[in-house]
Design a protein around this motif. Structure first.
Motif, PDB file in Angstrom:
ATOM      1  N   UNK A 151       0.855  -1.193   0.000  1.00  0.00           N
ATOM      2  CA  UNK A 151       0.000   0.000   0.000  1.00  0.00           C
ATOM      3  C   UNK A 151       0.891   1.243   0.000  1.00  0.00           C
ATOM      4  N   UNK A 152       0.768   2.064  -1.038  1.00  0.00           N
ATOM      5  CA  UNK A 152       1.669   3.197  -1.253  1.00  0.00           C
ATOM      6  C   UNK A 152       1.074   4.506  -0.731  1.00  0.00           C
ATOM      7  N   UNK A 153      -0.218   4.716  -0.951  1.00  0.00           N
ATOM      8  CA  UNK A 153      -0.837   5.990  -0.565  1.00  0.00           C
ATOM      9  C   UNK A 153      -2.321   5.767  -0.309  1.00  0.00           C
ATOM     10  N   UNK A 154      -2.832   6.456   0.701  1.00  0.00           N
ATOM     11  CA  UNK A 154      -4.250   6.383   1.052  1.00  0.00           C
ATOM     12  C   UNK A 154      -4.807   7.801   1.078  1.00  0.00           C
ATOM     13  N   UNK A 209      12.765   9.161  -5.833  1.00  0.00           N
ATOM     14  CA  UNK A 209      13.334   7.826  -5.598  1.00  0.00           C
ATOM     15  C   UNK A 209      13.088   7.328  -4.169  1.00  0.00           C
ATOM     16  N   UNK A 210      12.155   7.945  -3.429  1.00  0.00           N
ATOM     17  CA  UNK A 210      11.737   7.338  -2.172  1.00  0.00           C
ATOM     18  C   UNK A 210      11.007   6.027  -2.480  1.00  0.00           C
ATOM     19  N   UNK A 211      10.291   5.999  -3.590  1.00  0.00           N
ATOM     20  CA  UNK A 211       9.722   4.752  -4.111  1.00  0.00           C
ATOM     21  C   UNK A 211      10.565   4.350  -5.310  1.00  0.00           C
ATOM     22  N   UNK A 212      11.244   3.222  -5.183  1.00  0.00           N
ATOM     23  CA  UNK A 212      12.232   2.885  -6.193  1.00  0.00           C
ATOM     24  C   UNK A 212      11.822   1.674  -7.007  1.00  0.00           C
ATOM     25  N   UNK A 213      10.683   1.797  -7.698  1.00  0.00           N
ATOM     26  CA  UNK A 213      10.281   0.750  -8.621  1.00  0.00           C
ATOM     27  C   UNK A 213      10.987   0.952  -9.954  1.00  0.00           C
ATOM     28  N   UNK A 214      11.099  -0.127 -10.706  1.00  0.00           N
ATOM     29  CA  UNK A 214      11.607  -0.039 -12.073  1.00  0.00           C
ATOM     30  C   UNK A 214      10.400   0.056 -13.001  1.00  0.00           C
ATOM     31  N   UNK A 240       1.331  12.970  -4.882  1.00  0.00           N
ATOM     32  CA  UNK A 240       2.274  12.499  -3.860  1.00  0.00           C
ATOM     33  C   UNK A 240       3.018  11.258  -4.355  1.00  0.00           C
ATOM     34  N   UNK A 280      15.622  -1.172  -2.857  1.00  0.00           N
ATOM     35  CA  UNK A 280      15.064  -2.057  -3.874  1.00  0.00           C
ATOM     36  C   UNK A 280      16.005  -3.246  -4.010  1.00  0.00           C
ATOM     37  N   UNK A 307       1.071   6.401   4.597  1.00  0.00           N
ATOM     38  CA  UNK A 307       1.466   5.166   3.911  1.00  0.00           C
ATOM     39  C   UNK A 307       2.948   5.316   3.577  1.00  0.00           C
ATOM     40  N   UNK A 308       3.343   5.121   2.315  1.00  0.00           N
ATOM     41  CA  UNK A 308       4.767   5.096   1.974  1.00  0.00           C
ATOM     42  C   UNK A 308       5.474   6.428   2.195  1.00  0.00           C
ATOM     43  N   UNK A 309       4.716   7.535   2.268  1.00  0.00           N
ATOM     44  CA  UNK A 309       5.371   8.847   2.393  1.00  0.00           C
ATOM     45  C   UNK A 309       6.005   9.060   3.754  1.00  0.00           C
ATOM     46  N   UNK A 336       0.322  -1.563   6.629  1.00  0.00           N
ATOM     47  CA  UNK A 336       0.490  -0.137   6.318  1.00  0.00           C
ATOM     48  C   UNK A 336      -0.096   0.638   7.478  1.00  0.00           C
ATOM     49  N   UNK A 383       6.987  10.751  -4.855  1.00  0.00           N
ATOM     50  CA  UNK A 383       7.743   9.653  -4.241  1.00  0.00           C
ATOM     51  C   UNK A 383       8.540   8.891  -5.299  1.00  0.00           C
TER      52      UNK A 383
END
Lengths: 282, 282
Positions: free
Chosen positions: A184-187, A207-212, A199, B85, B189-191, B173, A203
């Motif tokens: 879960x990334x954001x609510x 690069x706080x969220x580092x998906x490819x 937001x 990652x 959440x991720x933030x 989360x 992220x």
């Protein structure tokens, strides 16, 4: 078709965004005679193409009088309102009489506020109707919208998001969530969908969220016990733009419970952005 | 007391933030002999005052060897890590041997990742201990911290927030939420906490949230089934600063389950900001 003698009158309270006018047009196409109540400061001036009146939210007496003058029974509420604070309402006498009741409504979430407002209309003899009753052609269908389908992974993310929104329902919050790779990334809460998706974009960019590459699904559904006649969730081209900037893979909508504004442009925008959009059985 | 012959050795993995060093000191005061494993890029150089080694997260072989050389059995994990990652880990041979297992851990929330990491240590013969075991004096007590008490309204908001966090627990989360006048304003959440509180400050400043004066409570609690030996939630002076900017009335912490870094400075900052802080029975 408003000139047809048998067209039943219908008041549509219009807040912000482009789709209130679309709802007015669709209701007219469905054989209703719409009378638009434009909320000053929120509603687009395009409503002036229809029979209309402009009001402040607090002008309860003026609103009731305008509707009763026209023998209107059915009322619908569409479009976003900036949630007013009780102290900011411009009360007329009709509101002052109901002030204690109105003040109570401002303690709690948006749903409580809207249900309370609807209750005031109903006790006055009006019937509150929803977009699903007056313009059902505008709701998300079940299955894919646009050219792309959800991968099994993305469909699993959508199911997690739908379950989370259901768990949040008792708290009168949360019509949107982003889930990526089962995380879960954001609510969404008071900030709204656009800010939540912005937001996620931030992220990703920081690069706080580092998906490819693209990752994640935006899931939108009403609260489980939400009165769909009020505050039905809505998406549009802007939603697709925001989802693209957040580098998502797609969007999942509760079928029959989310308004899709300007479906053709919405679907085309999704295709061009490489995003899937799917309506799921809520 | 590290010079006492009977002091049991203890490895403390230190990530970012100021309180890992505080934990190391408190553990030493409690009669343990700490050996600090500093995570490169996260951990403060202040740990060099203690016996220590610097590592990359992926250097599993080097870490195990350093611990076994010192006959260390107990290991603790403290401080924030930027969630890496999988592709960014600098694997040594000890990690490569476990690569399939490690890759699995990266599908899901933070708790799943941490529980998996703890499992790898435990299968290697180590015992993972929590801050509540090695430095219990650092946890939030029940009742008020600082000079102010919560009003009944604020206490009700705190209960709503605690219930919401409990409802979110199954989704791995949500350790933080802001509730104001029974309305859910923001969900973390991720933030992370800081960004969530900054969002509330923005919503107040832009008048999207139009309260008069201070409003709302920040509630922090671990996930209901979270392993407290890992990733215990933490607050500090920065939390108070962020809560003040968000124009909140106070902060509510799950007693015995949230770390309070630098309690004296924290309590003083809360008093100066006019905020209450209360530990509630989780």
């Amino acid at each position: 078709m408003s000139e047809r003698a048998e067209a039943r009158p219908l008041a549509i309270f219009c807040g912000g965004g482009g789709f209130p006018v679309e709802v007015v047009r669709a209701a007219q196409a469905n054989g209703r005679a719409p009378f638009v109540v434009g909320v000053i400061g929120s509603c687009d001036s395009a409503i002036e193409a229809f029979p209309h009146v402009w009001v402040h939210i607090g002008q309860v007496g003026k609103i009731f009088a305008a509707l009763k003058d026209r023998a209107i029974v059915d009322v619908a509420f569409v479009g976003a309102l900036t949630r007013p604070e009780f102290a900011d309402l411009r009360f007329d006498w009709g509101a002052v009489k109901r002030a204690p009741e109105l003040a109570q409504l401002f303690r709690g979430g948006d749903n409580r506020l809207l249900v309370g407002v609807a209750g005031i209309f109903e006790r006055e003899g009006f019937r509150v109707v929803g977009v699903h009753e007056i313009a059902p052609q505008l709701l998300a269908p079940a299955g894919p919208i646009g050219a792309r389908a959800a991968s099994p992974d993305a469909a699993a993310d959508a199911r997690v998001g739908a379950a989370l929104l259901a768990a949040l329902s008792p708290f009168d919050v949360g019509q949107g969530v982003v889930v990526a790779n089962a995380r879960v990334i954001a609510i969404e809460a008071a900030e709204g969908t656009d800010a939540m998706l912005a937001r996620v974009a931030d992220l990703r960019a920081s690069r706080r969220l580092r998906f490819q590459g693209p990752a994640g699904v935006f899931v939108k559904a009403p609260k489980r016990d939400q009165d769909l006649r009020l505050d039905m969730p809505a998406v549009g081209v802007k939603t697709i733009e925001a989802a693209r900037r957040a580098q998502l893979r797609g969007v999942a909508l509760a079928a029959g419970q989310v308004l899709v504004a300007d479906r053709q442009a919405f679907s085309r925008a999704a295709d061009e952005a490489g995003l899937f959009v799917v309506g799921f059985a809520p």
